[in-house]
Design a protein around this motif. Structure first.
Motif, PDB file in Angstrom:
ATOM      1  N   VAL A  12       0.845  -1.198   0.000  1.00 32.53           N
ATOM      2  CA  VAL A  12       0.000   0.000   0.000  1.00 32.53           C
ATOM      3  C   VAL A  12       0.883   1.253   0.000  1.00 32.53           C
ATOM      4  CG1 VAL A  12      -1.660   1.343   1.353  1.00 32.53           C
ATOM      5  CG2 VAL A  12      -2.003  -1.106   1.018  1.00 32.53           C
ATOM      6  N   GLY A  13       1.932   1.248   0.808  1.00 28.41           N
ATOM      7  CA  GLY A  13       2.860   2.375   0.860  1.00 28.41           C
ATOM      8  C   GLY A  13       3.541   2.606  -0.477  1.00 28.41           C
ATOM      9  N   PHE A  14       3.903   1.509  -1.140  1.00 27.66           N
ATOM     10  CA  PHE A  14       4.526   1.603  -2.463  1.00 27.66           C
ATOM     11  C   PHE A  14       3.579   2.268  -3.458  1.00 27.66           C
ATOM     12  CE2 PHE A  14       5.295  -0.363  -6.655  1.00 27.66           C
ATOM     13  CZ  PHE A  14       6.578   0.116  -6.897  1.00 27.66           C
ATOM     14  N   PHE A  15       2.322   1.845  -3.464  1.00 30.52           N
ATOM     15  CA  PHE A  15       1.355   2.437  -4.383  1.00 30.52           C
ATOM     16  C   PHE A  15       1.056   3.895  -4.043  1.00 30.52           C
ATOM     17  CE2 PHE A  15       0.356  -2.015  -5.482  1.00 30.52           C
ATOM     18  CZ  PHE A  15       0.482  -1.904  -6.860  1.00 30.52           C
ATOM     19  N   ILE A  16       1.062   4.242  -2.793  1.00 28.66           N
ATOM     20  CA  ILE A  16       0.857   5.644  -2.397  1.00 28.66           C
ATOM     21  C   ILE A  16       2.016   6.504  -2.903  1.00 28.66           C
ATOM     22  CG2 ILE A  16       0.791   7.215  -0.407  1.00 28.66           C
ATOM     23  CD1 ILE A  16      -0.890   5.073   1.043  1.00 28.66           C
ATOM     24  N   LEU A  18       3.956   5.813  -5.472  1.00 27.64           N
ATOM     25  CA  LEU A  18       3.800   5.897  -6.929  1.00 27.64           C
ATOM     26  C   LEU A  18       2.737   6.922  -7.315  1.00 27.64           C
ATOM     27  CD1 LEU A  18       4.022   2.217  -8.247  1.00 27.64           C
ATOM     28  CD2 LEU A  18       5.668   4.071  -8.544  1.00 27.64           C
ATOM     29  N   ALA A  19       1.624   6.926  -6.591  1.00 24.44           N
ATOM     30  CA  ALA A  19       0.558   7.888  -6.877  1.00 24.44           C
ATOM     31  C   ALA A  19       1.035   9.315  -6.638  1.00 24.44           C
ATOM     32  CB  ALA A  19      -0.672   7.579  -6.028  1.00 24.44           C
ATOM     33  N   ILE A  20       1.810   9.509  -5.583  1.00 22.24           N
ATOM     34  CA  ILE A  20       2.325  10.854  -5.283  1.00 22.24           C
ATOM     35  C   ILE A  20       3.278  11.312  -6.387  1.00 22.24           C
ATOM     36  CG2 ILE A  20       3.841  12.137  -3.709  1.00 22.24           C
ATOM     37  CD1 ILE A  20       2.556  10.514  -1.406  1.00 22.24           C
ATOM     38  N   ILE A  21       4.044  10.400  -6.936  1.00 20.08           N
ATOM     39  CA  ILE A  21       4.990  10.748  -7.995  1.00 20.08           C
ATOM     40  C   ILE A  21       4.284  10.894  -9.346  1.00 20.08           C
ATOM     41  CG2 ILE A  21       6.952   9.889  -9.347  1.00 20.08           C
ATOM     42  CD1 ILE A  21       7.974   8.582  -6.765  1.00 20.08           C
ATOM     43  N   PHE A  22       3.423   9.929  -9.681  1.00 18.60           N
ATOM     44  CA  PHE A  22       2.853   9.876 -11.025  1.00 18.60           C
ATOM     45  C   PHE A  22       1.614  10.741 -11.236  1.00 18.60           C
ATOM     46  CE2 PHE A  22       4.946   5.529 -11.622  1.00 18.60           C
ATOM     47  CZ  PHE A  22       6.001   6.075 -12.327  1.00 18.60           C
ATOM     48  N   ALA A  23       0.794  10.929 -10.225  1.00 17.39           N
ATOM     49  CA  ALA A  23      -0.452  11.690 -10.415  1.00 17.39           C
ATOM     50  C   ALA A  23      -0.192  13.114 -10.902  1.00 17.39           C
ATOM     51  CB  ALA A  23      -1.283  11.685  -9.135  1.00 17.39           C
ATOM     52  N   PRO A  24       0.722  13.861 -10.288  1.00 15.97           N
ATOM     53  CA  PRO A  24       0.971  15.218 -10.808  1.00 15.97           C
ATOM     54  C   PRO A  24       1.536  15.208 -12.229  1.00 15.97           C
ATOM     55  CG  PRO A  24       1.892  14.988  -8.594  1.00 15.97           C
ATOM     56  CD  PRO A  24       1.458  13.633  -9.046  1.00 15.97           C
ATOM     57  N   LYS A  25       2.375  14.230 -12.527  1.00 14.74           N
ATOM     58  CA  LYS A  25       2.952  14.151 -13.874  1.00 14.74           C
ATOM     59  C   LYS A  25       1.874  13.803 -14.885  1.00 14.74           C
ATOM     60  CE  LYS A  25       6.780  14.750 -15.967  1.00 14.74           C
ATOM     61  NZ  LYS A  25       7.362  16.081 -16.002  1.00 14.74           N
ATOM     62  N   TYR A  26       0.968  12.908 -14.527  1.00 15.57           N
ATOM     63  CA  TYR A  26      -0.149  12.574 -15.413  1.00 15.57           C
ATOM     64  C   TYR A  26      -0.989  13.823 -15.688  1.00 15.57           C
ATOM     65  CZ  TYR A  26      -4.501  10.653 -17.173  1.00 15.57           C
ATOM     66  OH  TYR A  26      -5.603  10.405 -17.943  1.00 15.57           O
ATOM     67  N   ASN A  27      -1.320  14.545 -14.632  1.00 21.09           N
ATOM     68  CA  ASN A  27      -2.110  15.771 -14.790  1.00 21.09           C
ATOM     69  C   ASN A  27      -1.373  16.794 -15.646  1.00 21.09           C
ATOM     70  OD1 ASN A  27      -4.205  14.722 -13.269  1.00 21.09           O
ATOM     71  ND2 ASN A  27      -3.457  15.623 -11.360  1.00 21.09           N
ATOM     72  N   GLN A  28      -0.059  16.865 -15.506  1.00 20.54           N
ATOM     73  CA  GLN A  28       0.724  17.778 -16.331  1.00 20.54           C
ATOM     74  C   GLN A  28       0.614  17.384 -17.802  1.00 20.54           C
ATOM     75  OE1 GLN A  28       4.966  17.722 -15.645  1.00 20.54           O
ATOM     76  NE2 GLN A  28       5.258  19.672 -16.702  1.00 20.54           N
TER      77      GLN A  28
END
Length: 194
Positions: A12-16, A18-28
């Motif tokens: 769960v920590g790993f996915f969190i 990843l989400a913190i890293i990838f979500a802003p980049k996806y939105n960008q």
């Protein structure tokens, strides 16, 4: 129970993370892609505006130079290809054909002094020059947006996000290869010899 919670917590920590890293980049990427689409739309708008001027310009020149039928056909065909363009590459190619045909039309118009003196013709020619300037600015803005988008698709961690979510590089709006060639100019020396 504790043996299950620790690995589950790590996952769960790993996915969190990843989400913190990838979500802003996806939105960008979404924002950059929308910017590119908006700039492409601006090019289309300016090309349409120029296209709307062409029939008036052609009919004005036709009144003076009705025997120059080939150029009128070339302009009509180039406009048709431009309106049927499905992507940026086709649009750029058709735009080059329209510009080439228009420059030939304007060159022909120089043979008709009455046409050059016509207020309608000079007004249309000035509007056409303004449209060409707006098209050049729109192409430059588009290419700047594409540059930023493509840079993000190629740099880390953007390349990972781009690969995962299918954000492919966008094509630049480029000039036709033939527009890079320097035209040959020949002066008519027969009159000088007489």
């Amino acid at each position: 129970m504790r043996k299950i919670l620790i690995p589950l917590g790590v996952i769960v920590g790993f996915f969190i993370i990843l989400a913190i890293i990838f979500a802003p980049k996806y939105n960008q990427f979404v924002n950059l892609e929308e910017e590119v689409n908006q700039k492409e739309s601006q090019i289309e708008t300016q090309l349409q505006r120029r296209g709307d001027l062409i029939p008036n310009l052609v009919s004005t020149v036709q009144g003076y130079a009705s025997h120059e039928e080939e150029i009128f056909t070339d302009i009509a065909e180039a406009r048709s290809r431009l309106s049927g363009a499905q992507n940026v590459e086709e649009m750029a190619e058709a735009d080059n054909e329209v510009r080439s045909a228009l420059s030939r039309l304007l060159a022909i118009s120089e043979n008709y002094p009455d046409l050059q003196a016509s207020e309608q013709f000079t007004g249309l020619r000035d509007e056409l020059a303004g449209a060409e300037n707006r098209i050049a600015v729109a192409r430059q803005d588009y290419n700047t947006a594409v540059q930023e988008y493509n840079r993000n698709t190629r740099t880390f961690p953007g390349n990972m996000v781009a690969g995962l979510f299918g954000f492919d590089e966008k094509p630049y709006f480029e000039a036709d290869e033939s527009s890079r060639d320097v035209p040959e100019v020949e002066f008519n020396t027969e009159q000088d010899e007489e």
